[in-house]
Scaffold this active site. Structure first.
Site, PDB file in Angstrom:
ATOM      1  N   GLY A 125       8.672  -9.636  -2.230  1.00 53.96           N
ATOM      2  CA  GLY A 125       9.603  -8.561  -1.922  1.00 53.96           C
ATOM      3  C   GLY A 125      10.372  -8.068  -3.122  1.00 53.96           C
ATOM      4  O   GLY A 125      11.470  -7.532  -2.997  1.00 53.96           O
ATOM      5  N   SER A 126       9.798  -8.205  -4.316  1.00 55.87           N
ATOM      6  CA  SER A 126      10.494  -7.858  -5.552  1.00 55.87           C
ATOM      7  C   SER A 126      10.478  -6.368  -5.852  1.00 55.87           C
ATOM      8  O   SER A 126      11.241  -5.888  -6.690  1.00 55.87           O
ATOM      9  CB  SER A 126       9.856  -8.602  -6.732  1.00 55.87           C
ATOM     10  OG  SER A 126       8.506  -8.182  -6.911  1.00 55.87           O
ATOM     11  N   GLY A 127       9.581  -5.623  -5.216  1.00 53.93           N
ATOM     12  CA  GLY A 127       9.420  -4.220  -5.552  1.00 53.93           C
ATOM     13  C   GLY A 127       8.555  -3.993  -6.769  1.00 53.93           C
ATOM     14  O   GLY A 127       8.473  -2.874  -7.278  1.00 53.93           O
ATOM     15  N   SER A 130       3.965  -7.074  -5.895  1.00 55.08           N
ATOM     16  CA  SER A 130       3.432  -8.434  -5.978  1.00 55.08           C
ATOM     17  C   SER A 130       2.312  -8.715  -4.976  1.00 55.08           C
ATOM     18  O   SER A 130       1.344  -9.401  -5.314  1.00 55.08           O
ATOM     19  CB  SER A 130       4.558  -9.461  -5.818  1.00 55.08           C
ATOM     20  OG  SER A 130       5.256  -9.274  -4.613  1.00 55.08           O
ATOM     21  N   SER A 131       2.418  -8.198  -3.747  1.00 51.37           N
ATOM     22  CA  SER A 131       1.370  -8.486  -2.756  1.00 51.37           C
ATOM     23  C   SER A 131       0.023  -7.923  -3.179  1.00 51.37           C
ATOM     24  O   SER A 131      -1.001  -8.612  -3.150  1.00 51.37           O
ATOM     25  CB  SER A 131       1.767  -7.914  -1.390  1.00 51.37           C
ATOM     26  OG  SER A 131       2.906  -8.562  -0.882  1.00 51.37           O
ATOM     27  N   GLU A 163      -5.956  -5.044   2.157  1.00 50.32           N
ATOM     28  CA  GLU A 163      -4.579  -5.008   2.656  1.00 50.32           C
ATOM     29  C   GLU A 163      -4.396  -4.043   3.819  1.00 50.32           C
ATOM     30  O   GLU A 163      -3.779  -4.377   4.830  1.00 50.32           O
ATOM     31  CB  GLU A 163      -3.635  -4.607   1.528  1.00 50.32           C
ATOM     32  CG  GLU A 163      -3.411  -5.676   0.487  1.00 50.32           C
ATOM     33  CD  GLU A 163      -2.348  -5.234  -0.502  1.00 50.32           C
ATOM     34  OE1 GLU A 163      -1.155  -5.435  -0.203  1.00 50.32           O
ATOM     35  OE2 GLU A 163      -2.705  -4.679  -1.552  1.00 50.32           O
ATOM     36  N   ASP A 175      -0.170   0.267  -6.394  1.00 50.79           N
ATOM     37  CA  ASP A 175      -0.033  -1.102  -6.890  1.00 50.79           C
ATOM     38  C   ASP A 175      -1.368  -1.711  -7.276  1.00 50.79           C
ATOM     39  O   ASP A 175      -1.489  -2.401  -8.298  1.00 50.79           O
ATOM     40  CB  ASP A 175       0.645  -1.988  -5.845  1.00 50.79           C
ATOM     41  CG  ASP A 175       2.053  -1.539  -5.523  1.00 50.79           C
ATOM     42  OD1 ASP A 175       2.599  -0.703  -6.274  1.00 50.79           O
ATOM     43  OD2 ASP A 175       2.609  -2.017  -4.516  1.00 50.79           O
TER      44      ASP A 175
END
Length: 356
Positions: A125-127, A130-131, A163, A175
């Site tokens: 959840g860092s923005g 990361s996922s 995803e 991303d």
């Protein structure tokens, strides 16, 4: 001897496959890479990868068990080898990558026993993407391990499919492509998942000055981006006037940001960072909150000239620009305000893999 047995014998001699993929900062246009806006209007994003990585180790195992581990989350599980692993909320990204590789490249006939271990240098959840970066890094390790014929575009598109389609997670497209390609990239998003990545050749002096000015501030809040992104998508689908207008402004800021970087116009880079954040706040509820606003006020009062939340919003990291002469003051003010701060370096390399 089967192809997999040959590969496994080679791995037993060589060791294990490792991979890493870089996290990214969204500079401008984030949100325009999300459907349905990208499909209807076309999206544009400017981003850059940073010296924070997600690492993956992949090794063969004897027997019929699959070992999955997330070191940073302190989760480790064992599941029986199967052509398709069921999702249950525990390391589903790991399982989804395994499923697609078995299905698409191993023909679903022989599901291998493997140990897949991951480590992220940024909190969930860092923005920082990361996922998606995790999925790209795992696919890169699989590419090394099985000698898969995947280009950067293939890698990113497969990660997106895993995803959004296999797991049904709401989100955009930037991303995966940032993690696969690395560097400063201007990305264009169109209907039918068509993506064009334009790597930018930014002069070293511009990069050095941007690094000297950039401060990352962690709000202390990890958020679920899918919730915010789902609301953005609903607003666009319903034709919510202000949300769609804000998206148009974000796309325009990404184009302006690209031009400013190429022309060495850092004042305009700062201006686009600010205008992009102002537009982003109009896209959905929850993008900003009291913690984010307080960090913005503290940094600005200490001398920061620009700031925006990286990613979907609601928490994670805020990117600030501060003149080098005010850098220490901004860092000190944020730290005294209870925020965690970091400096950063920009990177040019995307996902990569090797044997250990």
């Amino acid at each position: 001897m089967s192809q997999f047995q040959v590969l496994q014998r080679a791995v037993n001699v060589a060791g294990m496959a490792r991979a890493r993929a870089p996290l990214r900062l969204g500079l401008a246009g984030g949100g325009t890479d999300v459907s349905p806006y990208a499909d209807i209007h076309g999206g544009a994003v400017m981003n850059v990868t940073i010296d924070r990585y997600i690492y993956v180790s992949l090794a063969p195992l004897q027997g019929s068990m699959l070992e999955l581990e997330s070191q940073d989350l302190d989760i480790a599980i064992q599941v029986p080898v199967a052509a398709r692993l069921p999702f249950d909320g525990r390391l589903d990204l790991h399982k989804a990558v395994y499923n697609r590789v078995v299905q698409d490249f191993l023909g679903g006939r022989r599901a291998p026993a493997l140990r897949i271990s991951t480590f992220s240098e940024a909190p969930a959840g860092s923005g920082l993407g990361s996922s998606s970066t995790l999925v790209v890094a795992m696919l890169q390790a699989m590419t090394e391990f099985f000698s898969l014929p995947l280009s950067e575009y293939d890698l990113a598109q497969l990660a997106f499919s895993i995803e959004r389609e296999d797991l049904g997670l709401a989100g955009g497209r930037q991303d995966q492509y940032a993690a696969a390609f690395g560097g400063f990239n201007f990305m264009e998003f169109h209907a039918d998942n068509t993506v064009v990545v334009n790597p930018l050749r930014i002069k070293s002096a511009v990069i050095a000055e941007l690094e000297a000015q950039t401060i990352l501030c962690f709000t202390g809040i990890s958020r679920e981006s899918a919730t915010i992104i789902a609301e953005q998508s609903r607003n666009v689908a319903k034709g919510e006037g202000r949300s769609v207008e804000a998206m148009h402004e974000l796309k325009a800021s990404a184009i302006a940001m690209k031009k400013a970087l190429l022309k060495e116009d850092l004042p305009t880079v700062a201006q686009m960072l600010n205008s992009g954040w102002a537009s982003k706040r109009e896209m959905a509820a929850g993008i900003s909150n009291d913690s984010i606003e307080r960090a913005m006020e503290v940094a600005t009062a200490a001398g920061a000239i620009a700031g925006k939340v990286s990613g979907a919003g609601g928490g994670g990291f805020i990117m600030f620009l501060a003149p080098l002469e005010r850098r220490a003051a901004v860092l000190r003010a944020l730290q005294e305000g209870g925020f965690r701060t970091e400096t950063v370096r920009f990177t040019s390399e995307g996902a990569t893999s090797w044997w250990a």
